[in-house]
Design a protein around this motif. Structure first.
Motif, PDB file in Angstrom:
ATOM      1  N   ASN A 190       0.820  -1.216   0.000  1.00 38.62           N
ATOM      2  CA  ASN A 190       0.000   0.000   0.000  1.00 38.62           C
ATOM      3  C   ASN A 190       0.853   1.265   0.000  1.00 38.62           C
ATOM      4  O   ASN A 190       0.335   2.352   0.259  1.00 38.62           O
ATOM      5  CB  ASN A 190      -0.935   0.012   1.209  1.00 38.62           C
ATOM      6  CG  ASN A 190      -1.891  -1.143   1.186  1.00 38.62           C
ATOM      7  OD1 ASN A 190      -2.406  -1.513   0.134  1.00 38.62           O
ATOM      8  ND2 ASN A 190      -2.126  -1.739   2.343  1.00 38.62           N
ATOM      9  N   GLU A 191       2.169   1.114  -0.236  1.00 44.10           N
ATOM     10  CA  GLU A 191       3.101   2.247  -0.269  1.00 44.10           C
ATOM     11  C   GLU A 191       3.266   2.913   1.100  1.00 44.10           C
ATOM     12  O   GLU A 191       3.635   4.081   1.188  1.00 44.10           O
ATOM     13  CB  GLU A 191       2.689   3.287  -1.314  1.00 44.10           C
ATOM     14  CG  GLU A 191       2.644   2.761  -2.728  1.00 44.10           C
ATOM     15  CD  GLU A 191       4.030   2.522  -3.317  1.00 44.10           C
ATOM     16  OE1 GLU A 191       4.939   3.321  -3.073  1.00 44.10           O
ATOM     17  OE2 GLU A 191       4.177   1.511  -4.021  1.00 44.10           O
ATOM     18  N   THR A 192       3.003   2.160   2.163  1.00 38.43           N
ATOM     19  CA  THR A 192       3.194   2.657   3.520  1.00 38.43           C
ATOM     20  C   THR A 192       4.581   2.257   4.000  1.00 38.43           C
ATOM     21  O   THR A 192       4.990   1.095   3.843  1.00 38.43           O
ATOM     22  CB  THR A 192       2.127   2.068   4.470  1.00 38.43           C
ATOM     23  OG1 THR A 192       0.836   2.397   3.963  1.00 38.43           O
ATOM     24  CG2 THR A 192       2.281   2.605   5.875  1.00 38.43           C
ATOM     25  N   LEU A 193       5.309   3.199   4.570  1.00 36.23           N
ATOM     26  CA  LEU A 193       6.645   2.926   5.086  1.00 36.23           C
ATOM     27  C   LEU A 193       6.572   1.899   6.209  1.00 36.23           C
ATOM     28  O   LEU A 193       5.837   2.079   7.176  1.00 36.23           O
ATOM     29  CB  LEU A 193       7.286   4.228   5.601  1.00 36.23           C
ATOM     30  CG  LEU A 193       8.692   4.126   6.167  1.00 36.23           C
ATOM     31  CD1 LEU A 193       9.693   3.755   5.072  1.00 36.23           C
ATOM     32  CD2 LEU A 193       9.090   5.430   6.832  1.00 36.23           C
ATOM     33  N   ILE A 194       7.331   0.814   6.058  1.00 39.94           N
ATOM     34  CA  ILE A 194       7.412  -0.229   7.085  1.00 39.94           C
ATOM     35  C   ILE A 194       8.519   0.104   8.075  1.00 39.94           C
ATOM     36  O   ILE A 194       8.347   0.023   9.279  1.00 39.94           O
ATOM     37  CB  ILE A 194       7.695  -1.611   6.461  1.00 39.94           C
ATOM     38  CG1 ILE A 194       6.569  -2.027   5.529  1.00 39.94           C
ATOM     39  CG2 ILE A 194       7.906  -2.657   7.547  1.00 39.94           C
ATOM     40  CD1 ILE A 194       6.895  -3.264   4.708  1.00 39.94           C
TER      41      ILE A 194
END
Length: 148
Positions: A18-22
């Motif tokens: 989802n293009e969320t920084l892990i």
């Protein structure tokens, strides 16, 4: 200094689908939080391969890897955000598997990481199938040291 020493001065970011920084690795000697806890969906065996993320997605789909970003660091460890590269973190079955993928894309090196109770990360050549721990060209990006 070995042939891959110039590949040490980079930070990394990892993103989910989802293009969320892990997580973020700030530079050599750091491993972040996510990779240190494989129960959080981090790979047991992983390879950060410097192949363009969109090219990898077009050739492989994206069921075996996530987006990684490699960010160059200067001498004072400041990031150069203009030179960010979108690459991949492969969820590998083995070191051999990861090297095969890297070879497919014409890469000469990759960042190899594995979990065996602790995490390490090495920069390894993809053409040599010998013991990476005995190869003088291997560069250590991160190693866990238990200090008593």
């Amino acid at each position: 200094m070995g042939p891959y020493s110039k590949e040490l001065n980079f930070a990394f970011e990892f993103y989910n689908e989802n293009e969320t920084l892990i997580d973020k690795i700030d530079g050599p000697g750091d491993i972040g939080n996510w990779l240190n806890y494989p129960d959080n969906d981090a790979p047991i065996y992983g390879a950060i391969i410097p192949v363009d993320y969109n090219l990898a997605k077009a050739k492989m789909g994206n069921d075996r890897f996530i987006k990684a970003v490699r960010i160059p660091l200067d001498e004072e460890w400041n990031e150069n955000p203009e030179a960010r590269e979108e690459i991949i973190l492969l969820y590998a079955d083995s070191l051999h598997d990861a090297k095969q993928v890297a070879r497919t894309f014409g890469c000469k090196f990759m960042y190899w990481t594995e979990w065996d109770g602790t995490r390490n990360m090495l920069i390894v050549g993809v053409e040599d199938d010998g013991d990476i721990y005995k190869n003088p060209a291997t560069e250590t990006y991160y190693a866990y040291y238990d200090i008593d």
